[in-house]
Design a protein around this motif. Structure first.
Motif, short mmCIF file in Angstrom:
data_model
loop_
_atom_site.label_atom_id
_atom_site.label_comp_id
_atom_site.label_asym_id
_atom_site.label_seq_id
_atom_site.Cartn_x
_atom_site.Cartn_y
_atom_site.Cartn_z
N LEU A 86 -60.32 20.98 9.71
CA LEU A 86 -60.04 19.73 10.40
C LEU A 86 -61.32 18.96 10.69
O LEU A 86 -61.42 17.76 10.43
N ARG A 87 -62.33 19.66 11.19
CA ARG A 87 -63.61 19.01 11.51
C ARG A 87 -64.26 18.43 10.26
O ARG A 87 -64.87 17.35 10.31
N SER A 88 -64.13 19.13 9.13
CA SER A 88 -64.78 18.67 7.90
C SER A 88 -64.20 17.35 7.39
O SER A 88 -64.84 16.65 6.60
N LEU A 89 -63.00 17.00 7.83
CA LEU A 89 -62.38 15.74 7.41
C LEU A 89 -62.96 14.54 8.15
O LEU A 89 -62.67 13.40 7.81
N ARG A 90 -63.75 14.79 9.19
CA ARG A 90 -64.38 13.75 10.00
C ARG A 90 -63.35 12.73 10.53
O ARG A 90 -63.54 11.51 10.40
N PRO A 91 -62.27 13.21 11.14
CA PRO A 91 -61.26 12.26 11.62
C PRO A 91 -61.76 11.47 12.82
O PRO A 91 -62.56 11.96 13.63
N ASP A 92 -61.28 10.24 12.93
CA ASP A 92 -61.55 9.40 14.09
C ASP A 92 -60.42 9.49 15.11
O ASP A 92 -60.60 9.13 16.28
N LEU A 93 -59.22 9.91 14.66
CA LEU A 93 -58.04 9.93 15.52
C LEU A 93 -57.04 10.93 14.98
O LEU A 93 -56.86 11.04 13.76
N ILE A 94 -56.38 11.65 15.88
CA ILE A 94 -55.24 12.50 15.54
C ILE A 94 -54.00 11.86 16.14
O ILE A 94 -54.01 11.43 17.31
N VAL A 95 -52.94 11.78 15.36
CA VAL A 95 -51.69 11.18 15.84
C VAL A 95 -50.58 12.22 15.77
O VAL A 95 -50.29 12.76 14.70
N ASP A 96 -50.00 12.52 16.90
CA ASP A 96 -48.89 13.48 17.00
C ASP A 96 -47.69 12.75 17.61
O ASP A 96 -47.76 11.55 17.90
N VAL A 97 -46.61 13.48 17.81
CA VAL A 97 -45.46 12.95 18.52
C VAL A 97 -45.28 13.77 19.79
O VAL A 97 -45.86 14.84 19.95
N THR A 98 -44.47 13.24 20.71
CA THR A 98 -44.15 13.98 21.92
C THR A 98 -42.66 13.83 22.20
O THR A 98 -42.10 12.75 22.03
N TYR A 99 -42.04 14.92 22.62
CA TYR A 99 -40.63 14.89 23.00
C TYR A 99 -40.45 14.86 24.51
O TYR A 99 -39.36 14.52 24.99
N ASP A 100 -41.48 15.25 25.25
CA ASP A 100 -41.36 15.30 26.71
C ASP A 100 -42.24 14.28 27.42
O ASP A 100 -42.23 14.23 28.66
N GLY A 101 -42.97 13.47 26.68
CA GLY A 101 -43.85 12.48 27.30
C GLY A 101 -45.07 13.07 27.96
O GLY A 101 -45.80 12.36 28.65
N LYS A 102 -45.32 14.37 27.72
CA LYS A 102 -46.45 15.04 28.35
C LYS A 102 -47.39 15.70 27.36
O LYS A 102 -48.61 15.62 27.49
N SER A 103 -46.83 16.38 26.37
CA SER A 103 -47.64 17.20 25.47
C SER A 103 -47.39 16.82 24.02
O SER A 103 -46.26 16.49 23.65
N PRO A 104 -48.42 16.90 23.17
CA PRO A 104 -48.19 16.73 21.73
C PRO A 104 -47.31 17.86 21.21
O PRO A 104 -47.40 18.99 21.69
N TYR A 105 -46.48 17.54 20.27
CA TYR A 105 -45.48 18.49 19.78
C TYR A 105 -46.05 19.57 18.88
O TYR A 105 -45.75 20.75 19.05
N ALA A 106 -46.87 19.19 17.92
CA ALA A 106 -47.20 20.12 16.82
C ALA A 106 -48.62 20.67 16.88
O ALA A 106 -48.89 21.70 16.25
N LEU A 107 -49.52 20.04 17.58
CA LEU A 107 -50.91 20.49 17.64
C LEU A 107 -51.31 20.72 19.09
O LEU A 107 -51.06 19.88 19.95
N ASP A 108 -51.92 21.86 19.35
CA ASP A 108 -52.44 22.13 20.68
C ASP A 108 -53.56 21.13 20.97
O ASP A 108 -54.52 21.02 20.20
#
Length: 291
Positions: A86-108
């Motif tokens: 993941l770090r090697s991709l040099r991302p500027d942003l990670i986009v996840d979804v949330t079902y509870d409005g509190k936590s990202p669903y798929a990535l810690d």
């Protein structure tokens, strides 16, 4: 919401209320596969996507949309993602979804913190209606598409014209008005067990009801989103059409028994949150109701 700050500053507040800012729009986005497929439809090509705990080592083609055709890399399930990769991709942003409005669903979120990348989580649960969910992804996509020299703007939806969903909804509403067919949405768990969807718990199913489609409720019992039952219970509901979960983690009609005399048609509970994807789904259902 998008935040209009000083000139040259990008801002976005996600659906947890987390405010994200950067000196320029993020150009290298890594996303949960559903979010990534939706962004691609909106003209933003992720550098990579990851799956959920339901996903395996290979990208689920049902959830992927046009990601494979666009050559977007798959990192495997989010809970087991290789942080160095993941770090090697040099991302500027990670986009996840949330079902509870509190936590990202798929990535810690701790993974994003350790890699040093901000994470935006957009709501896809029933706290928002489907039009609002689609609008929120459109808002994020529009902001990301402004990134100079990035992969944004090269996606399948780049340069798409008018929103296709209004005409698709109008056609579906007309077909539903003329049809008395009942519809049951479900996810096959095996030859002896099935998860029956509660329409109000799924934004797209709730939207179908608003458009006049006669969605069947599975009845009382445990489970906020699904009622787990046997196939005899499903058949007793006497649907005319079954929308079956077509994702790789569910069993399809080649495995599960007939549900009475109902026809079957695929339904992806993790559809890309884009106008194009939902317009296709509504058009396909319109055809089914006209048969």
């Amino acid at each position: 919401m998008s935040d209009a700050g000083a000139a040259g500053v990008w801002g976005f507040t996600d659906d947890r209320g987390t405010a994200l800012t950067a000196v320029r729009p993020p150009g290298r986005v890594v996303a949960y596969v559903r979010a990534g497929a939706g962004l691609l439809d909106l003209g933003v090509t992720p550098v990579a996507v990851y799956g959920s705990a339901h996903d395996g080592a290979a990208l689920d083609p049902v959830k992927a949309g046009e990601l494979e055709a666009a050559g977007v890399a798959y990192l495997g399930p989010g809970r087991a993602v290789d942080e160095e990769a993941l770090r090697s991709l040099r991302p500027d942003l990670i986009v996840d979804v949330t079902y509870d409005g509190k936590s990202p669903y798929a990535l810690d979120e701790a993974v994003a913190d350790r890699v040093g990348v901000p994470l935006a989580a957009l709501a896809v649960g029933n706290e928002l209606g489907l039009p609002a969910i689609i609008a929120r992804f459109g808002e994020l996509g529009a902001g990301l598409a402004a990134a100079p020299g990035s992969m944004a703007g090269a996606g399948a939806g780049a340069g798409a014209g008018a929103d296709p969903i209004a005409s698709a909804e109008a056609a579906l509403r007309a077909a539903a008005t003329r049809s008395d067919r009942t519809v049951l949405a479900l996810s096959g768990a095996g030859p002896d067990q099935v998860h029956l969807a509660r329409p109000h718990a799924w934004p797209e199913l709730a939207r179908l009801q608003e458009l006049g489609v006669r969605l069947l409720d599975p009845g009382p019992g445990p489970g906020a989103s699904w009622l787990t039952a046997d196939w005899e219970h499903a058949a007793a509901l006497n649907p005319d059409l079954v929308l079956y979960d077509s994702r790789a983690n569910a069993v399809g009609p080649e495995v599960f028994p007939p549900v009475g005399h109902a026809r079957v048609a695929p339904w992806n509970p993790e559809m890309p949150p884009s106008p194009a994807a939902y317009a296709r789904f509504f058009a396909a259902l319109t055809e089914e109701l006209q048969l």
